[in-house]
Design a protein around this motif. Sequence first.
Motif, PDB file in Angstrom:
ATOM      1  N   HIS A 112       0.870  -1.173   0.000  1.00  0.00           N
ATOM      2  CA  HIS A 112       0.000   0.000   0.000  1.00  0.00           C
ATOM      3  C   HIS A 112       0.905   1.220   0.000  1.00  0.00           C
ATOM      4  N   ASP A 116       5.618   4.939   5.304  1.00  0.00           N
ATOM      5  CA  ASP A 116       6.657   4.052   5.855  1.00  0.00           C
ATOM      6  C   ASP A 116       6.930   2.841   4.964  1.00  0.00           C
ATOM      7  N   HIS A 117       6.226   2.767   3.822  1.00  0.00           N
ATOM      8  CA  HIS A 117       6.433   1.650   2.891  1.00  0.00           C
ATOM      9  C   HIS A 117       7.063   2.096   1.577  1.00  0.00           C
ATOM     10  N   ASP A 230       0.404  -4.345   5.833  1.00  0.00           N
ATOM     11  CA  ASP A 230      -0.216  -3.823   7.053  1.00  0.00           C
ATOM     12  C   ASP A 230      -1.657  -4.309   7.119  1.00  0.00           C
ATOM     13  N   HIS A 305       7.420  -5.218  11.017  1.00  0.00           N
ATOM     14  CA  HIS A 305       6.681  -3.953  11.131  1.00  0.00           C
ATOM     15  C   HIS A 305       6.296  -3.777  12.597  1.00  0.00           C
TER      16      HIS A 305
HETATM   17 ZN    ZN Z   1       3.106   0.593   7.836  1.00  0.00          ZN
END
Ligand code: ZN
Length: 353
Positions: A112, A116-117, A230, A305
């Motif tokens: 997604h 943070d990805h 996530d 994560h």
């Molecule tokens: Zn994340």
Amino acid sequence: MKTALIAIGAVLGLLVLAGVAVRVPAVEDHLFETALARATGGPRVPLFDGDGLKVFFCGTGSPLPSKKRAQTCTAVFAGDRFFLVDAGTGSWENIQAAGIPGAKLGAIFLTHLHSDHIGDLSEANLGSWVGGRPGKLPVYGPDGVVGVVEGENAAFAADNVYRTLHHGEAIAPPDRAGMIPLPFNAAEPIVIYEQDGLKVTAFEVAHAPVSGASGFRFDYKGRSVVVSGDTAYSDNLVANAKGVDLLVHEAQANHMVAKMQAAAAGAGAANTAKIFADIPSYHATPEEAARAANEAGAGQLVLTHLTPAPDNEISRRIFMRGVAKVRSQNVKLAEDGLLVLLPEAGGADFVKL
Ligand SMILES: [Zn+2]
Ligand SMILES: [Zn+2]
């Protein structure tokens, strides 16, 4: 007594000598050259031998800061290529530190588009390009990936020109610069990549209000890995992870987040407290990840994560509280640099790269 004093004196003398020696230019050069030889020797485990699947943890943190963890990134090795699931900030540095050749990066799969990805997309792109990547870099992602990739390409267009001017077209070929966005819709499980015996299937997970968040299943030579992305606990993840050899699942210790929320509120940090109150609804606890692994019949479970990052023994114990009651074995916390080997012959080995 006298002998002891002489011994202490001798040790101190040696330490002083060693301290002087490391200031001698020839000794400094030798130490630097030895470190270089180690750093440029490549990974100490063969990663491209095609023996089953290998999974390298290039980022095991979350948006919450940790000096020991990059933001989220999982690298999957199959045959002569490797693939990144997400490229969080700091993760490309872990790829480089492990001596993994950027030229062999086959594609990036984005679960997604949370920050943070995707923070290291540009680093992965640049490192693999000047490393000798055979073409532009394919980036698979949900709705919105076109805007992200086109934006990155535009942001680094000037840098690309400079790199070619610095190093020449053989090292930085303009026709291979940049990334290609490849959007997919995983409302139903969908095979998004199938090449050289590797099959990658995307499936939807539960990360509302983010739409189109997905996990990925990698199948290669009879071995399999699922990376959750996530997600809160997800029935669809369980269905798509059936019988998987390794489940890489996100984990957020909500019992710790609750204390962080109270501490932030007590300190008058209202915005931070509100964020800590919001995040439990769209992530899975370690116990929920363990339950998902059991229901899927996953051979191994590795949690990543990690929110908050459990960076010492006490916080690791608090983080994992209650997990052993759900799943007593074959569950592990990821750390940056961890490599999981899933050889064709079966089994799983864990090493630090
Ligand atoms: Zn994340
Ligand atoms: Zn997210």
